[in-house]
Enzyme design. Structure first.
Site, short mmCIF file in Angstrom:
data_model
loop_
_atom_site.label_atom_id
_atom_site.label_comp_id
_atom_site.label_asym_id
_atom_site.label_seq_id
_atom_site.Cartn_x
_atom_site.Cartn_y
_atom_site.Cartn_z
N LYS A 212 -23.87 12.86 -15.20
CA LYS A 212 -24.74 11.85 -13.90
C LYS A 212 -23.03 11.49 -12.24
O LYS A 212 -22.32 11.23 -13.94
CB LYS A 212 -24.91 10.19 -14.23
CG LYS A 212 -26.17 10.40 -13.13
CD LYS A 212 -27.47 10.94 -13.22
CE LYS A 212 -28.39 10.05 -11.55
NZ LYS A 212 -29.46 11.93 -12.29
N LYS B 101 -25.85 18.12 -17.26
CA LYS B 101 -26.73 18.50 -16.14
C LYS B 101 -27.01 17.23 -15.65
O LYS B 101 -27.36 16.54 -16.39
CB LYS B 101 -27.64 18.88 -16.15
CG LYS B 101 -28.52 19.34 -15.16
CD LYS B 101 -27.95 20.68 -14.76
CE LYS B 101 -29.14 20.90 -13.02
NZ LYS B 101 -28.52 20.19 -12.08
N SER C 31 -34.39 22.51 -11.09
CA SER C 31 -32.66 22.62 -10.67
C SER C 31 -32.24 23.89 -11.78
O SER C 31 -31.56 24.45 -11.69
CB SER C 31 -32.15 21.25 -11.10
OG SER C 31 -32.29 20.92 -10.19
N ASN D 191 -37.40 10.60 -2.03
CA ASN D 191 -38.12 11.73 -2.14
C ASN D 191 -38.84 12.44 -3.47
O ASN D 191 -39.64 12.76 -3.35
CB ASN D 191 -36.36 12.89 -2.54
CG ASN D 191 -36.63 14.86 -3.49
OD1 ASN D 191 -37.95 14.42 -4.43
ND2 ASN D 191 -36.30 15.36 -2.62
P1 NAD Z 1 -34.04 9.12 -1.87
O1 NAD Z 1 -32.92 8.03 -2.00
O2 NAD Z 1 -34.81 9.99 -1.58
O3 NAD Z 1 -35.35 7.48 -1.64
C1 NAD Z 1 -35.01 6.50 -2.56
C2 NAD Z 1 -36.20 5.00 -1.56
O4 NAD Z 1 -36.39 3.99 -3.10
C3 NAD Z 1 -36.29 5.10 0.15
O5 NAD Z 1 -37.67 5.44 0.40
C4 NAD Z 1 -35.54 4.11 -0.31
O6 NAD Z 1 -35.39 3.37 1.12
C5 NAD Z 1 -36.07 3.12 -1.77
N1 NAD Z 1 -34.78 2.05 -1.74
C6 NAD Z 1 -33.80 1.75 -1.86
N2 NAD Z 1 -33.48 0.84 -2.63
C7 NAD Z 1 -34.29 0.01 -3.05
C8 NAD Z 1 -34.80 -1.45 -3.11
N3 NAD Z 1 -34.39 -1.88 -3.59
N4 NAD Z 1 -36.74 -1.48 -3.49
C9 NAD Z 1 -37.34 -0.02 -2.91
N5 NAD Z 1 -37.02 1.26 -2.71
C10 NAD Z 1 -35.88 0.80 -2.67
O7 NAD Z 1 -33.68 9.42 -3.79
P2 NAD Z 1 -34.94 9.44 -4.05
O8 NAD Z 1 -34.01 11.10 -4.91
O9 NAD Z 1 -36.40 9.75 -4.46
O10 NAD Z 1 -34.20 9.28 -6.06
C11 NAD Z 1 -36.13 8.20 -6.09
C12 NAD Z 1 -35.58 7.46 -7.80
O11 NAD Z 1 -36.17 8.78 -8.67
C13 NAD Z 1 -33.97 7.74 -8.43
O12 NAD Z 1 -34.45 6.43 -9.42
C14 NAD Z 1 -33.81 8.47 -9.01
O13 NAD Z 1 -32.83 8.55 -10.17
C15 NAD Z 1 -34.98 9.31 -9.52
N6 NAD Z 1 -35.23 10.46 -9.47
C16 NAD Z 1 -34.61 11.59 -7.84
C17 NAD Z 1 -34.93 13.14 -8.60
C18 NAD Z 1 -34.75 13.41 -7.57
O14 NAD Z 1 -34.78 15.10 -7.65
N7 NAD Z 1 -34.68 13.11 -6.51
C19 NAD Z 1 -34.94 13.21 -9.97
C20 NAD Z 1 -35.83 12.35 -11.11
C21 NAD Z 1 -35.66 11.52 -11.16
#
Ligand code: NAD
Length: 430
Positions: free
Chosen positions: A105, A69, A362, A220
């Site tokens: 992943k 997953k 999820s 997100n």
């Molecule tokens: P997303 O694409 O919705 O948002 C990412 C954000 O990071 C955006 O605001 C973008 O502008 C910003 N960003 C991109 N490059 C950047 C940089 N160099 N410096 C600063 N900001 C930057 O992604 P997300 O789903 O919010 O994921 C963000 C983190 O959370 C990731 O590490 C992801 O692996 C982790 N994560 C997300 C989820 C999920 O359910 N969405 C679950 C677990 C972990």
């Protein structure tokens, strides 16, 4: 010495728990490399008529506890090593929250902002065609990650069902509500982190109105967390996206920022158009423009990295002023930075626990896809809270019992649970 990579950093964290658990060489070897690394070049016909190739990956790290997953990331820097590290973290994470999954992943090395909607859909469907034989509700279930959305998950589910001639809503999670998604999935990652933070602040008897929070990343995870914290009375002093951020010691309003981000594409949209900013309006509102590097070092109590990995290193760790770090991003802190935080008594709630709310909901979505049930918001929220706080308390027990960091404790718990499943499966002699 070879330069550390996301995967060698994961291995370093892993090795700290091997000694605690007194693992044999054979047992250790089961954790050192993923089960399978799949790589394909996806060919995409651009709107211009030109064909372009994008490297795509799916890494299946371990399925001892259930189907592989993990999310799929669309990012120009996504590469095999990063996807490997993220897959491995997923396996530890699903074990920490004790849900019946392994870890995987995916990634495509692409800047999705440069694709048209048609190109994005074609690429998303092509990803599923490339790896279809290794994906399935009982085999490997992808989900969203950086730059991948519910709509993309919907296209992917549809592609899988077309290819297999099956009805398979459980093949992928993070889908739109109208197409097999779960209530609460969109806010789950932040919600889980929020429940943990609230428990920690209660335990330390801290007054929310006195707590300042800086959040890197406004997608997100980051934007939703900013909203939850603001509503709960914390002062969100800074937020950022890939173009930089804004800071105000009096606090910013995440709802307003989200509105401007939607309109202009930037968190600084109320004040700046590209690099040109209305300085008099900024002065009036007591707002400053900050870079992503500066944001991490701002005066605050809680720092929440919610963007990319490897942003907190030995270089900036001594300058970080927060007392708590809640890792909503995956892999934001290097082991060298961790060591500095331990000496400085800064508490780091690690990714494998802090952001596990996403994979937990999820799991609810996967269960609903298999059973045909539909949960209410209240059911999702209550179950998420129960699971994430049980995990947090189990980790905290290890912290106190073993006198180790939260990251080491979470790894200890996760690896121990994976070992138990491996023994049952006969992968390890008992
Ligand atoms: P997303 O694409 O919705 O948002 C990412 C954000 O990071 C955006 O605001 C973008 O502008 C910003 N960003 C991109 N490059 C950047 C940089 N160099 N410096 C600063 N900001 C930057 O992604 P997300 O789903 O919010 O994921 C963000 C983190 O959370 C990731 O590490 C992801 O692996 C982790 N994560 C997300 C989820 C999920 O359910 N969405 C679950 C677990 C972990």
């Amino acid at each position: 010495m070879a330069k550390p990579t996301p995967y060698t950093r994961f291995q370093k964290n892993l090795k700290t728990v091997f000694a605690h658990l007194k693992l044999t060489k054979a047992e250790r070897s089961l954790f050192l490399e993923p089960h399978r690394i799949l790589k394909k070049d996806i060919r995409l016909k651009r709107d211009s008529g030109k064909e372009e190739k994008f490297p795509a990956f799916r890494v299946q790290y371990n399925n001892a506890r259930g189907p592989y997953k993990g999310g799929i990331r669309f990012h120009p820097q996504a590469d095999e090593d990063e996807v490997k590290a993220l897959a491995a973290l997923m396996a530890v994470k699903t074990a920490v929250v004790d849900i019946p999954f392994g870890g995987a992943k995916g990634g495509v090395q692409v800047d999705p902002k440069k694709l048209s909607k048609r190109e994005l859909q074609t690429l998303s469907r092509a990803y599923i065609r490339a790896f279809q034989e290794h994906i399935g509700p009982d085999i490997d279930c992808p989900a969203p990650d950086v730059n991948t959305t519910p709509t993309i998950m919907g296209w992917m589910r549809d592609e899988y069902e077309k290819l297999t001639g099956s009805y398979a809503p459980a093949v992928i999670t993070g889908k739109p509500l109208a197409y097999g998604g779960s209530r609460g999935r969109d806010t789950a990652t932040a919600r889980g982190g929020f429940f943990i933070l609230e428990e920690l602040m209660d335990f330390d008897a801290l007054d929310r109105s006195e707590l300042r929070v800086a959040i890197q990343g406004f997608g997100n995870a980051g934007a939703t967390m900013a909203r939850f914290l603001h509503e709960a009375g914390y002062t969100v002093v800074a937020v950022s996206d890939s173009q930089g951020g804004i800071y105000s010691e009096e606090g910013v309003d995440p709802v307003r920022i989200e509105k401007y981000k939607r309109k202009t594409g930037s968190v600084a949209g109320e004040y700046c158009e590209g690099s040109v900013c209305d300085t008099s309006k900024m002065k009036l509102d007591n707002v400053q423009h900050v870079s992503n590097e500066e944001l991490l070092e701002l005066p605050c109590d809680i720092l929440i990295p919610a963007a990319l990995d490897n942003v907190i290193t030995a270089k900036n760790a001594p300058k970080i002023k927060a007392r708590y770090i809640l890792e909503l991003a995956n892999g934001p802190t290097t082991p060298e930075a961790d060591a500095i935080f331990e000496k400085r008594a800064i508490r780091v709630i690690p990714d494998v626990l802090a952001n596990a709310g996403g994979v937990t909901v999820s799991y609810f979505e996967w269960s609903q896809g298999r059973s045909g049930e539909q949960w209410t918001d209240a059911q999702v929220d209550a179950e998420l809270k129960r699971i994430i706080l049980a995990a947090y308390r189990a980790v905290r027990r290890e912290v106190h019992r073993e006198k180790i960091s939260y990251r080491q404790a979470a790894f200890l718990l996760g690896v121990r649970r994976m070992l138990e499943a491996m023994r049952m499966r006969g992968w390890i002699d008992t």
